[in-house]
Scaffold this motif. Structure first.
Motif, PDB file in Angstrom:
ATOM      1  N   ARG A  16      -1.398  -2.181  -5.459  1.00 57.58           N
ATOM      2  CA  ARG A  16      -0.315  -1.200  -5.553  1.00 57.58           C
ATOM      3  C   ARG A  16      -0.051  -0.820  -7.008  1.00 57.58           C
ATOM      4  O   ARG A  16       0.057   0.361  -7.348  1.00 57.58           O
ATOM      5  CB  ARG A  16       0.975  -1.709  -4.933  1.00 57.58           C
ATOM      6  CG  ARG A  16       2.080  -0.657  -5.029  1.00 57.58           C
ATOM      7  CD  ARG A  16       3.455  -1.052  -4.506  1.00 57.58           C
ATOM      8  NE  ARG A  16       3.466  -2.051  -3.489  1.00 57.58           N
ATOM      9  CZ  ARG A  16       3.987  -3.286  -3.651  1.00 57.58           C
ATOM     10  NH1 ARG A  16       4.499  -3.656  -4.800  1.00 57.58           N
ATOM     11  NH2 ARG A  16       3.975  -4.146  -2.660  1.00 57.58           N
ATOM     12  N   ARG A  19      -2.828   1.353  -8.323  1.00 59.64           N
ATOM     13  CA  ARG A  19      -2.744   2.691  -7.711  1.00 59.64           C
ATOM     14  C   ARG A  19      -1.647   3.509  -8.403  1.00 59.64           C
ATOM     15  O   ARG A  19      -1.844   4.684  -8.728  1.00 59.64           O
ATOM     16  CB  ARG A  19      -2.461   2.575  -6.213  1.00 59.64           C
ATOM     17  CG  ARG A  19      -2.286   3.921  -5.516  1.00 59.64           C
ATOM     18  CD  ARG A  19      -1.952   3.799  -4.054  1.00 59.64           C
ATOM     19  NE  ARG A  19      -0.758   3.044  -3.764  1.00 59.64           N
ATOM     20  CZ  ARG A  19       0.501   3.506  -3.932  1.00 59.64           C
ATOM     21  NH1 ARG A  19       0.704   4.717  -4.420  1.00 59.64           N
ATOM     22  NH2 ARG A  19       1.533   2.754  -3.607  1.00 59.64           N
ATOM     23  N   GLU A  20      -0.505   2.869  -8.644  1.00 58.27           N
ATOM     24  CA  GLU A  20       0.595   3.563  -9.305  1.00 58.27           C
ATOM     25  C   GLU A  20       0.246   3.920 -10.743  1.00 58.27           C
ATOM     26  O   GLU A  20       0.596   5.006 -11.218  1.00 58.27           O
ATOM     27  CB  GLU A  20       1.864   2.713  -9.241  1.00 58.27           C
ATOM     28  CG  GLU A  20       2.435   2.619  -7.837  1.00 58.27           C
ATOM     29  CD  GLU A  20       3.555   1.596  -7.690  1.00 58.27           C
ATOM     30  OE1 GLU A  20       3.761   0.770  -8.612  1.00 58.27           O
ATOM     31  OE2 GLU A  20       4.224   1.612  -6.635  1.00 58.27           O
ATOM     32  N   MET A  26      -0.253   6.988  -2.151  1.00 63.47           N
ATOM     33  CA  MET A  26      -0.884   6.094  -1.180  1.00 63.47           C
ATOM     34  C   MET A  26      -1.784   6.875  -0.222  1.00 63.47           C
ATOM     35  O   MET A  26      -2.895   6.461   0.078  1.00 63.47           O
ATOM     36  CB  MET A  26       0.172   5.314  -0.400  1.00 63.47           C
ATOM     37  CG  MET A  26      -0.424   4.241   0.483  1.00 63.47           C
ATOM     38  SD  MET A  26       0.806   3.314   1.408  1.00 63.47           S
ATOM     39  CE  MET A  26       1.655   2.484   0.089  1.00 63.47           C
ATOM     40  N   ARG A  27      -1.287   8.022   0.267  1.00 63.48           N
ATOM     41  CA  ARG A  27      -2.083   8.837   1.197  1.00 63.48           C
ATOM     42  C   ARG A  27      -3.416   9.259   0.582  1.00 63.48           C
ATOM     43  O   ARG A  27      -4.441   9.256   1.238  1.00 63.48           O
ATOM     44  CB  ARG A  27      -1.329  10.093   1.600  1.00 63.48           C
ATOM     45  CG  ARG A  27      -0.313   9.904   2.653  1.00 63.48           C
ATOM     46  CD  ARG A  27       0.225  11.262   3.119  1.00 63.48           C
ATOM     47  NE  ARG A  27       1.525  11.137   3.733  1.00 63.48           N
ATOM     48  CZ  ARG A  27       1.737  10.603   4.919  1.00 63.48           C
ATOM     49  NH1 ARG A  27       0.732  10.149   5.615  1.00 63.48           N
ATOM     50  NH2 ARG A  27       2.948  10.519   5.408  1.00 63.48           N
ATOM     51  N   ALA A  30      -5.784   6.220   0.283  1.00 61.79           N
ATOM     52  CA  ALA A  30      -6.253   5.856   1.622  1.00 61.79           C
ATOM     53  C   ALA A  30      -7.337   6.824   2.099  1.00 61.79           C
ATOM     54  O   ALA A  30      -8.371   6.403   2.627  1.00 61.79           O
ATOM     55  CB  ALA A  30      -5.080   5.837   2.607  1.00 61.79           C
ATOM     56  N   ASN A  37      -3.395   5.460   6.106  1.00 57.09           N
ATOM     57  CA  ASN A  37      -2.279   5.213   5.205  1.00 57.09           C
ATOM     58  C   ASN A  37      -1.526   3.935   5.609  1.00 57.09           C
ATOM     59  O   ASN A  37      -1.217   3.115   4.735  1.00 57.09           O
ATOM     60  CB  ASN A  37      -1.362   6.443   5.218  1.00 57.09           C
ATOM     61  CG  ASN A  37      -0.320   6.381   4.144  1.00 57.09           C
ATOM     62  OD1 ASN A  37      -0.627   6.092   2.997  1.00 57.09           O
ATOM     63  ND2 ASN A  37       0.921   6.668   4.509  1.00 57.09           N
ATOM     64  N   PRO A  38      -1.243   3.711   6.915  1.00 59.35           N
ATOM     65  CA  PRO A  38      -0.552   2.473   7.295  1.00 59.35           C
ATOM     66  C   PRO A  38      -1.358   1.210   6.947  1.00 59.35           C
ATOM     67  O   PRO A  38      -0.779   0.199   6.560  1.00 59.35           O
ATOM     68  CB  PRO A  38      -0.366   2.599   8.808  1.00 59.35           C
ATOM     69  CG  PRO A  38      -0.402   4.060   9.071  1.00 59.35           C
ATOM     70  CD  PRO A  38      -1.346   4.634   8.048  1.00 59.35           C
ATOM     71  N   SER A  41      -0.951   0.552   3.305  1.00 55.87           N
ATOM     72  CA  SER A  41       0.404   0.046   3.108  1.00 55.87           C
ATOM     73  C   SER A  41       0.490  -1.437   3.462  1.00 55.87           C
ATOM     74  O   SER A  41       1.099  -2.235   2.739  1.00 55.87           O
ATOM     75  CB  SER A  41       1.390   0.844   3.966  1.00 55.87           C
ATOM     76  OG  SER A  41       2.681   0.276   3.891  1.00 55.87           O
ATOM     77  N   GLN A  42      -0.141  -1.829   4.570  1.00 56.64           N
ATOM     78  CA  GLN A  42      -0.143  -3.239   4.982  1.00 56.64           C
ATOM     79  C   GLN A  42      -0.884  -4.110   3.967  1.00 56.64           C
ATOM     80  O   GLN A  42      -0.473  -5.235   3.691  1.00 56.64           O
ATOM     81  CB  GLN A  42      -0.768  -3.385   6.359  1.00 56.64           C
ATOM     82  CG  GLN A  42       0.091  -2.800   7.457  1.00 56.64           C
ATOM     83  CD  GLN A  42      -0.621  -2.768   8.793  1.00 56.64           C
ATOM     84  OE1 GLN A  42      -1.826  -2.979   8.884  1.00 56.64           O
ATOM     85  NE2 GLN A  42       0.135  -2.489   9.846  1.00 56.64           N
ATOM     86  N   GLU A  44      -1.160  -3.468   0.724  1.00 58.34           N
ATOM     87  CA  GLU A  44      -0.313  -3.550  -0.466  1.00 58.34           C
ATOM     88  C   GLU A  44       0.893  -4.467  -0.266  1.00 58.34           C
ATOM     89  O   GLU A  44       1.391  -5.048  -1.217  1.00 58.34           O
ATOM     90  CB  GLU A  44       0.150  -2.154  -0.890  1.00 58.34           C
ATOM     91  CG  GLU A  44      -0.953  -1.324  -1.496  1.00 58.34           C
ATOM     92  CD  GLU A  44      -0.462   0.001  -2.062  1.00 58.34           C
ATOM     93  OE1 GLU A  44       0.750   0.325  -1.925  1.00 58.34           O
ATOM     94  OE2 GLU A  44      -1.290   0.710  -2.651  1.00 58.34           O
ATOM     95  N   ARG A  45       1.346  -4.607   0.982  1.00 56.36           N
ATOM     96  CA  ARG A  45       2.483  -5.495   1.271  1.00 56.36           C
ATOM     97  C   ARG A  45       2.017  -6.890   1.694  1.00 56.36           C
ATOM     98  O   ARG A  45       2.809  -7.700   2.137  1.00 56.36           O
ATOM     99  CB  ARG A  45       3.376  -4.876   2.345  1.00 56.36           C
ATOM    100  CG  ARG A  45       4.108  -3.630   1.830  1.00 56.36           C
ATOM    101  CD  ARG A  45       5.002  -2.998   2.864  1.00 56.36           C
ATOM    102  NE  ARG A  45       4.196  -2.425   3.927  1.00 56.36           N
ATOM    103  CZ  ARG A  45       4.456  -2.568   5.232  1.00 56.36           C
ATOM    104  NH1 ARG A  45       5.493  -3.241   5.641  1.00 56.36           N
ATOM    105  NH2 ARG A  45       3.667  -2.017   6.122  1.00 56.36           N
TER     106      ARG A  45
END
Length: 132
Positions: A16, A19-20, A26-27, A30, A37-38, A41-42, A44-45
């Motif tokens: 993350r 990427r930032e 994020m999209r 991905a 995208n989900p 997200s998973q 990164e979390r």
């Protein structure tokens, strides 16, 4: 952990952050990697572990080495690492490739030694051979 010592990042947090830093939504990352995208997200979390293919694709699109990402997150946790491995990974005088090579050699030496310990010595041989 010492309060003055900065908290180490997990693999997902590292992805993350990179990427930032690359200013990629994020999209967009991905889509570039070919995952949903989900799912990103998973990752990164830290809810899902990326496959090797996905990890390498993410690293490539962030202009990083997948090995460097994994090594950095492993270094963050230090779980199950010997003191020697930790020292190798933290040595500021070695490049990443040098660290990897030294760590690989060290692990190979350890494996050989462990295997030798498991084999019976020749003095234990019922035939009485003592030669080496």
């Amino acid at each position: 952990m010492d309060e003055d010592e900065p908290r180490r990042l997990t693999l997902g947090e590292l992805i993350r952050r990179q990427r930032e830093l690359a200013e990629l939504p994020m999209r967009q990352l991905a889509a570039m990697v070919g995952i949903s995208n989900p799912y990103l997200s998973q990752i990164e979390r830290n809810l899902r572990e990326p496959s090797d293919r996905v990890l390498h694709a993410i690293a490539d699109h962030l202009h990083l080495s997948a090995d460097a990402l994994v090594a950095e997150s492993s270094r963050s946790h230090g779980e199950g690492l010997s003191a020697v491995t930790k020292a190798i990974r933290e040595d500021p005088d070695l490049t990443t490739s040098q660290r990897n090579a030294v760590e690989e050699m060290y692990e190979a030496f350890r494996e050989v030694t462990i295997a030798r310990r498991k084999r019976p010595s020749r003095s234990d041989d019922p035939n009485g051979d003592l030669g080496d």
